[in-house]
Design a protein around this motif. Structure first.
Motif, PDB file in Angstrom:
ATOM      1  N   LEU A  54       0.565  -1.259  -0.054  1.00  0.00           N
ATOM      2  CA  LEU A  54       0.057   0.109  -0.045  1.00  0.00           C
ATOM      3  C   LEU A  54       0.785   1.257  -0.453  1.00  0.00           C
ATOM      4  CD1 LEU A  54      -2.878  -0.556   2.190  1.00  0.00           C
ATOM      5  CD2 LEU A  54      -3.078  -1.181  -0.317  1.00  0.00           C
ATOM      6  N   ILE A  55       0.302   2.130  -0.739  1.00  0.00           N
ATOM      7  CA  ILE A  55       0.823   3.524  -0.618  1.00  0.00           C
ATOM      8  C   ILE A  55       0.003   4.307  -0.634  1.00  0.00           C
ATOM      9  CG2 ILE A  55       2.433   5.513  -1.546  1.00  0.00           C
ATOM     10  CD1 ILE A  55       3.680   2.926  -3.129  1.00  0.00           C
ATOM     11  N   ARG A  56       0.168   5.517   0.746  1.00  0.00           N
ATOM     12  CA  ARG A  56      -0.773   6.253   0.877  1.00  0.00           C
ATOM     13  C   ARG A  56      -0.475   7.310   0.742  1.00  0.00           C
ATOM     14  NH1 ARG A  56      -2.347   5.929   5.862  1.00  0.00           N
ATOM     15  NH2 ARG A  56      -4.243   4.946   5.962  1.00  0.00           N
ATOM     16  N   ILE A  57      -1.134   8.756  -0.928  1.00  0.00           N
ATOM     17  CA  ILE A  57      -0.823   9.797  -0.240  1.00  0.00           C
ATOM     18  C   ILE A  57      -1.153  11.150  -0.164  1.00  0.00           C
ATOM     19  CG2 ILE A  57      -0.142  11.483  -3.078  1.00  0.00           C
ATOM     20  CD1 ILE A  57      -0.059   9.176  -4.093  1.00  0.00           C
ATOM     21  N   THR A  58      -1.258  12.184   1.122  1.00  0.00           N
ATOM     22  CA  THR A  58      -2.258  12.922   1.155  1.00  0.00           C
ATOM     23  C   THR A  58      -2.181  14.232   0.654  1.00  0.00           C
ATOM     24  OG1 THR A  58      -2.410  11.503   2.718  1.00  0.00           O
ATOM     25  CG2 THR A  58      -3.175  13.744   3.492  1.00  0.00           C
ATOM     26  N   ASP A  64      -6.028   0.766 -12.753  1.00  0.00           N
ATOM     27  CA  ASP A  64      -7.162   0.033 -11.348  1.00  0.00           C
ATOM     28  C   ASP A  64      -6.073   0.454 -10.274  1.00  0.00           C
ATOM     29  OD1 ASP A  64      -8.853   0.230 -13.051  1.00  0.00           O
ATOM     30  OD2 ASP A  64      -8.779  -1.581 -12.795  1.00  0.00           O
ATOM     31  N   TRP A  65      -4.897   0.202 -10.175  1.00  0.00           N
ATOM     32  CA  TRP A  65      -4.372   0.475  -8.652  1.00  0.00           C
ATOM     33  C   TRP A  65      -4.486   1.574  -8.062  1.00  0.00           C
ATOM     34  CZ3 TRP A  65       1.704  -0.589 -10.487  1.00  0.00           C
ATOM     35  CH2 TRP A  65       1.547  -2.377 -11.087  1.00  0.00           C
ATOM     36  N   ALA A  66      -4.119   2.672  -8.540  1.00  0.00           N
ATOM     37  CA  ALA A  66      -4.550   3.924  -8.168  1.00  0.00           C
ATOM     38  C   ALA A  66      -6.475   4.314  -7.523  1.00  0.00           C
ATOM     39  CB  ALA A  66      -4.059   4.993  -9.140  1.00  0.00           C
ATOM     40  N   MET A  67      -6.544   4.052  -6.710  1.00  0.00           N
ATOM     41  CA  MET A  67      -8.024   4.929  -6.025  1.00  0.00           C
ATOM     42  C   MET A  67      -8.301   5.899  -5.682  1.00  0.00           C
ATOM     43  SD  MET A  67      -9.454   1.357  -4.320  1.00  0.00           S
ATOM     44  CE  MET A  67      -7.523   1.059  -3.486  1.00  0.00           C
ATOM     45  N   GLY A  68      -9.547   7.017  -5.926  1.00  0.00           N
ATOM     46  CA  GLY A  68      -9.401   8.326  -5.131  1.00  0.00           C
ATOM     47  C   GLY A  68      -9.676   9.180  -6.221  1.00  0.00           C
ATOM     48  N   PRO A  69      -9.561  10.411  -5.546  1.00  0.00           N
ATOM     49  CA  PRO A  69      -9.251  11.053  -4.121  1.00  0.00           C
ATOM     50  C   PRO A  69     -10.065  10.922  -3.248  1.00  0.00           C
ATOM     51  CG  PRO A  69      -9.960  12.694  -5.851  1.00  0.00           C
ATOM     52  CD  PRO A  69      -9.945  11.649  -6.840  1.00  0.00           C
ATOM     53  N   PHE A  72      -5.525   9.737  -2.023  1.00  0.00           N
ATOM     54  CA  PHE A  72      -4.897   8.940  -2.888  1.00  0.00           C
ATOM     55  C   PHE A  72      -4.880   7.017  -1.996  1.00  0.00           C
ATOM     56  CE2 PHE A  72      -4.847  12.108  -5.256  1.00  0.00           C
ATOM     57  CZ  PHE A  72      -5.955  12.261  -6.371  1.00  0.00           C
ATOM     58  N   MET A  73      -5.016   6.002  -2.700  1.00  0.00           N
ATOM     59  CA  MET A  73      -4.555   4.608  -2.160  1.00  0.00           C
ATOM     60  C   MET A  73      -3.801   4.389  -3.288  1.00  0.00           C
ATOM     61  SD  MET A  73      -3.295   3.426   0.789  1.00  0.00           S
ATOM     62  CE  MET A  73      -4.779   3.255   1.912  1.00  0.00           C
ATOM     63  N   ILE A  74      -2.661   3.852  -3.428  1.00  0.00           N
ATOM     64  CA  ILE A  74      -2.228   2.952  -4.227  1.00  0.00           C
ATOM     65  C   ILE A  74      -2.014   1.496  -4.056  1.00  0.00           C
ATOM     66  CG2 ILE A  74      -0.427   2.177  -6.267  1.00  0.00           C
ATOM     67  CD1 ILE A  74      -1.929   5.680  -6.113  1.00  0.00           C
ATOM     68  N   LYS A  75      -2.508   0.031  -4.019  1.00  0.00           N
ATOM     69  CA  LYS A  75      -2.510  -1.037  -3.692  1.00  0.00           C
ATOM     70  C   LYS A  75      -1.348  -1.876  -5.077  1.00  0.00           C
ATOM     71  CE  LYS A  75      -6.570  -1.611  -1.353  1.00  0.00           C
ATOM     72  NZ  LYS A  75      -7.415  -2.670  -1.280  1.00  0.00           N
ATOM     73  N   VAL A  76      -0.016  -1.785  -4.997  1.00  0.00           N
ATOM     74  CA  VAL A  76       0.957  -2.066  -5.605  1.00  0.00           C
ATOM     75  C   VAL A  76       0.734  -4.032  -5.618  1.00  0.00           C
ATOM     76  CG1 VAL A  76       2.789  -2.472  -6.901  1.00  0.00           C
ATOM     77  CG2 VAL A  76       2.045  -0.498  -5.534  1.00  0.00           C
ATOM     78  N   PRO A  77       0.518  -4.963  -6.410  1.00  0.00           N
ATOM     79  CA  PRO A  77       0.963  -6.232  -6.621  1.00  0.00           C
ATOM     80  C   PRO A  77       2.481  -6.543  -5.737  1.00  0.00           C
ATOM     81  CG  PRO A  77       0.205  -5.493  -8.561  1.00  0.00           C
ATOM     82  CD  PRO A  77       0.345  -3.989  -7.982  1.00  0.00           C
ATOM     83  N   LYS A  78       3.099  -7.782  -5.620  1.00  0.00           N
ATOM     84  CA  LYS A  78       4.011  -7.386  -4.713  1.00  0.00           C
ATOM     85  C   LYS A  78       4.835  -8.419  -5.728  1.00  0.00           C
ATOM     86  CE  LYS A  78       5.060  -8.376  -0.169  1.00  0.00           C
ATOM     87  NZ  LYS A  78       4.565  -8.695   0.696  1.00  0.00           N
ATOM     88  N   ASP A  79       6.082  -6.995  -6.325  1.00  0.00           N
ATOM     89  CA  ASP A  79       6.857  -7.188  -7.300  1.00  0.00           C
ATOM     90  C   ASP A  79       7.984  -6.442  -7.542  1.00  0.00           C
ATOM     91  OD1 ASP A  79       8.315  -7.118  -9.774  1.00  0.00           O
ATOM     92  OD2 ASP A  79       6.989  -8.462 -10.742  1.00  0.00           O
ATOM     93  N   PRO A  80       9.260  -6.409  -7.134  1.00  0.00           N
ATOM     94  CA  PRO A  80       9.841  -5.534  -6.864  1.00  0.00           C
ATOM     95  C   PRO A  80       9.648  -3.740  -8.341  1.00  0.00           C
ATOM     96  CG  PRO A  80      10.454  -7.017  -6.153  1.00  0.00           C
ATOM     97  CD  PRO A  80       8.862  -7.117  -6.093  1.00  0.00           C
ATOM     98  N   LYS A  81       9.398  -4.515  -9.629  1.00  0.00           N
ATOM     99  CA  LYS A  81       9.506  -3.900 -10.403  1.00  0.00           C
ATOM    100  C   LYS A  81       8.750  -2.945 -10.140  1.00  0.00           C
ATOM    101  CE  LYS A  81      12.868  -6.879 -13.029  1.00  0.00           C
ATOM    102  NZ  LYS A  81      12.536  -8.133 -14.352  1.00  0.00           N
ATOM    103  N   LYS A  82       7.457  -3.628  -9.588  1.00  0.00           N
ATOM    104  CA  LYS A  82       6.388  -2.906 -10.187  1.00  0.00           C
ATOM    105  C   LYS A  82       5.546  -2.072  -9.313  1.00  0.00           C
ATOM    106  CE  LYS A  82       3.565  -6.771 -12.146  1.00  0.00           C
ATOM    107  NZ  LYS A  82       2.436  -7.666 -12.068  1.00  0.00           N
ATOM    108  N   LEU A  83       6.534  -2.163  -8.113  1.00  0.00           N
ATOM    109  CA  LEU A  83       6.860  -1.277  -6.517  1.00  0.00           C
ATOM    110  C   LEU A  83       6.980  -0.033  -7.230  1.00  0.00           C
ATOM    111  CD1 LEU A  83       5.612  -0.486  -3.988  1.00  0.00           C
ATOM    112  CD2 LEU A  83       8.368  -1.537  -2.970  1.00  0.00           C
TER     113      LEU A  83
END
Length: 825
Positions: free
Chosen positions: A731-735, A761-766, A782-793
């Motif tokens: 998860l990455i939260r952006i405010t 679709d990884w990005a949700m919000g605002p 905003f909330m970003i849900k990133v699959p567990k992959d270092p390259k995608k992160l």
């Protein structure tokens, strides 16, 4: 005649430095010829940046390559004689800056003590330790000290004006080291040096011991004075300083006797300043013998270490995890390596600190936020010089370890390991694992209630799991009981906020001379002040939250920004005087408990009562020594406490823990309830835990009741997988923040446009967060849900940087603040 050609440029030296500012990249400066021999990695240098502002920056590279994009400015001075950081530290800083999406300057700001960060605006004053003795000062130091006797406070820019020179940082550093100067923020803490009263011989007795016979003759009329001198002679052998207290104890005399000997010209009484980072002066003890369970755990831990894996030590409360840590620490010290012992909040772990000090004595040092700036520098230097054991809160990660061999992360599940504001928003547990990797050190994570992330790492074979399921000495785990508060309310048994079951248990406990702990995760007297006529309630003028009523101060306070106001006598909306307080916090519990248990001695432990440097230790000591019967507190009472006589633990409102709007609410509730339950029945008898709830059907309560961590883990992981939450995704939260709602709305639309174009679709919000305004800033998440992959992160982070840059360059939106929280906790 030979044609004149351009002369070949001389080889020039440049340094790349980290500035203590949130600038995206390190900056390069040209090194003047005289400073080249001094300019080395890890030293601080004085540089000019921006509009004639000066800072102490840190050299991270010495090179012969000039920057391609700009003409470098000249380095002004080299501040340090030797490096104050090492290369491993800077590698950790780089990882934190990259992983948690912040700048190296922000990490440096968090890592270095304030006294090692100087800038033009730094305010200086005379140190309380400086005794107005100007005789040892050189001309420049004299001018600064004299100016401060007149003006009390000056800035570093003022120092330049007084001395008529530009480069003053090395001089300031020397004056700070000599304790002539102090930074202004130190004085706010009313700093006093730590001293002990000592006694020594006056001349000629000090230099001519043979004359002591004459001294005894002088004192022959007073037996007590002769005994005091005799005691001094016996104690002083091989000691530089003899404590007055030791003479009192050995000779059975008091201060009047020593003062009488002083008047006769034999003794001199004086105050000896000891290191402000403290020292352990008691006799150390041998650690107890390991139990069978601890011996088994040690063997499994060593096997995990041999596989170069972090070890998760899952031991129930009271299983003896600390004794295992002591064994591992001793082995590490014996190898000549350093140990970092991380605790969630150092002020809350008085007992663990004293227990480790009893074993390791002066080998252990404590680092935490309540040290003043000079204490921090002393401690920084002691670690640089190889101090064996460092015990600290999350910021202790940044200390300059040179031979780190072991990191212990105690209570690894605790949210306090996560830094929330400001940058870097790092998790000390995860950063500790990376730091151990950099040093080739071992790492052990210990807890009774593992975080889901750590426990799932054991399932993936990333961590080695070691379990200690039994309490030390064969003691039983406490009896757990859930009481239906709704049923008691129907039957009119509920007395204020206390069920009849809890009140009866408290009465029995007091009759038996035992103690109790009551847990309520909300401080203050009452969270809402409301009008019964129109429904108005008191809100903060700067945040979108209710003000909490504090009875002791008789005012309303905001727990987000600190705003305070008096209670209105009538409703500001409708003018009615029917104003009531709703809900309850620790202060109200303490107050109302006195009605039902008037004989009980009650104390409260929350943020309001432990603000002083030693307030927490006093509360713990009073409870430990039986001067308090019932301790009421917030989650502070769940951490690191071990009391012999606690028979009952009460959780007053399980509903508040379970109904919090956060995907971790169930995990937090489970951890808090089991941790606070672990305070019951630690020594001689089985304790009792009473959990009050209006909704008793929650599966979390059933799992707490059974102490069923595997069942809790399995159910919670199924839910996390279903709704795609950690540990299945990152998860990455952006405010986004701004003081004007329209501006933050426009900024969010622009930010969303870039973000969703790249991340889909990884990005949700605002979205408007639960608390939508803090300190006058309107917030959008905003909330970003990133699959567990270092390259995608890495791709997601690059997209966030691009969106932030795009927003910063947009007309009228450049002052919208963007804060990024990777792995929010």
């Amino acid at each position: 005649m030979e044609e004149q050609l351009h002369p070949a440029p001389a080889t020039q030296t440049y340094v790349t430095v980290i500035l203590p500012l949130a600038v995206p990249k390190p900056f390069t400066y040209e090194v003047p010829e005289p400073l080249v021999p001094e300019a080395d990695f890890g030293k601080r240098v004085e540089v000019e940046f921006g509009k004639a502002k000066r800072y102490s920056a840190l050299i991270m590279e010495v090179t012969n390559q000039p920057p391609a994009a700009y003409q470098p400015k000249l380095l002004l001075s080299v501040i340090d004689e030797s490096p104050i950081v090492n290369e491993t530290q800077v590698r950790l800083w780089r990882w934190i800056a990259d992983y948690y999406l912040c700048t190296l300057g922000e990490v440096m700001n968090a890592a270095l003590p304030a006294n090692l960060k100087l800038s033009s605006e730094t305010i200086l004053s005379l140190s309380p330790l400086f005794g107005q003795d100007f005789s040892d000062l050189n001309d420049q130091e004299y001018l600064i000290a004299e100016a401060l006797t007149i003006q009390k406070e000056i800035t570093i820019d003022d120092v330049r004006g007084i001395l008529q020179r530009k480069t003053v940082y090395p001089l300031i550093r020397r004056m700070l080291d000599k304790r002539i100067l102090y930074l202004k923020e130190d004085l706010k803490q009313k700093y006093k040096p730590k001293t002990i009263g000592c006694v020594r011989l006056q001349e000629p007795y000090a230099s001519q011991p043979k004359l002591l016979e004459e001294a005894f003759t002088k004192l022959s009329r007073s037996t007590r004075q002769v005994e005091a001198l005799m005691a001094y002679v016996q104690i002083s052998r091989g000691l530089d300083h003899v404590r007055k207290q030791d003479v009192y104890d050995k000779a059975g005399v008091d201060s009047t006797v020593l003062r009488a000997i002083e008047k006769k010209g034999i003794f001199e009484l004086y105050e000896h300043e000891v290191s402000r980072i403290g020292g352990y002066e008691e006799t150390t003890i041998e650690a107890s013998t390991l139990s069978d369970q601890q011996t088994r755990a040690m063997a499994e831990i060593r096997a995990g270490f041999e596989d170069n894996k972090p070890v998760l030590l899952h031991g129930v409360t009271g299983s003896g995890k600390t004794r295992v840590y002591i064994e591992l620490i001793q082995e590490t010290i014996d190898r000549g390596e350093q140990v970092l012992y991380l605790l969630p909040e150092i002020a809350l772990t008085t007992q663990i600190v004293s227990r480790l000090e009893r074993v390791f004595g002066d080998d252990i040092t404590v680092y935490h936020s309540r040290l003043n700036n000079n204490e921090r520098v002393e401690l920084w230097n002691s670690v640089l010089n190889g101090k064996p054991v460092l015990l600290g809160a999350r910021s202790a990660l940044f200390l300059p370890f040179s031979k780190l061999g072991l990191i212990v992360v105690d209570e690894e599940h605790d949210p306090s390991f996560k830094q929330y504001d400001p940058n870097p928003r790092y998790n000390a547990r995860d950063a500790a694992v990376f730091l151990a990797h950099l040093h080739g050190a071992k790492v052990i994570l210990g807890t009774a209630t593992p975080s889901l992330e750590s426990f799932s790492n054991t399932k993936k074979d990333k961590y080695r799991l070691v379990e200690m399921p039994e309490r030390f000495g064969g003691l039983q785990l406490p009896e757990m009981k859930i009481v239906d508060a709704k049923q008691e309310l129907k039957e009119r048994k509920l007395q204020s906020h206390f069920t009849s079951v809890l009140i009866d248990a408290l009465k029995t406990t007091l009759e038996q001379g035992q103690q109790a702990i009551l847990f309520q995760n909300r401080r203050g007297y009452s969270p809402t002040y409301r009008c019964t006529t129109c429904g108005w309630h008191a809100e903060c003028i700067q945040c979108d939250v209710s003000l909490t009523y504090h009875k002791y101060h008789n005012n309303l306070r905001c727990h987000y920004c600190g705003y305070q106001t008096n209670l209105p006598s009538s409703c500001p909306a409708c003018g009615d005087k029917k104003l009531v307080i709703k809900g309850f916090g620790t202060e109200k519990i303490e107050d109302e408990l006195k009605i039902y248990l008037p004989e009980a001695r009650i104390a409260r432990m929350d943020l309001d009562t432990v603000r002083g440097k030693h307030a927490h230790a006093r509360l713990i000591n009073d409870f430990e020594e039986g001067r308090t019967d019932i301790l009421v507190g917030t989650q502070m009472v769940t951490k690191g406490l071990d009391f012999e006589k606690v028979a009952v633990v009460g959780v007053l409102s399980a509903d508040q823990l379970l109904q919090f709007p956060d995907f971790r609410a169930g995990e937090r509730a489970f951890q808090l309830m089991l941790q606070v339950a672990g305070r019951a029945g630690r020594k001689h008898k089985r304790g009792q835990v009473i959990i009050q709830a209006f909704n008793t059907t929650s599966p979390v309560l059933r799992e707490v009741l059974a102490g069923d961590y595997p069942g809790f883990f399995t159910r919670e992981m199924m839910e996390r997988n279903q709704f795609q939450y950690p540990p299945y995704v990152r998860l990455i939260r952006i405010t986004l923040k701004h003081t004007k709602p329209a501006t933050v709305n426009d900024g969010a639309k622009l930010f969303e446009k870039v973000l969703k174009k790249r991340l889909g679709d990884w990005a949700m919000g605002p979205a408007v967060p639960y608390v939508s305004r803090i300190r006058s800033y309107y917030l959008l998440d905003f909330m970003i849900k990133v699959p567990k992959d270092p390259k995608k992160l890495a791709y997601a982070k690059a997209s966030i940087r691009e969106a932030t840059e795009y927003l910063n360059q947009a007309k009228g939106l450049s002052n919208v603040r963007v804060s990024v929280d990777v792995d929010p906790y």
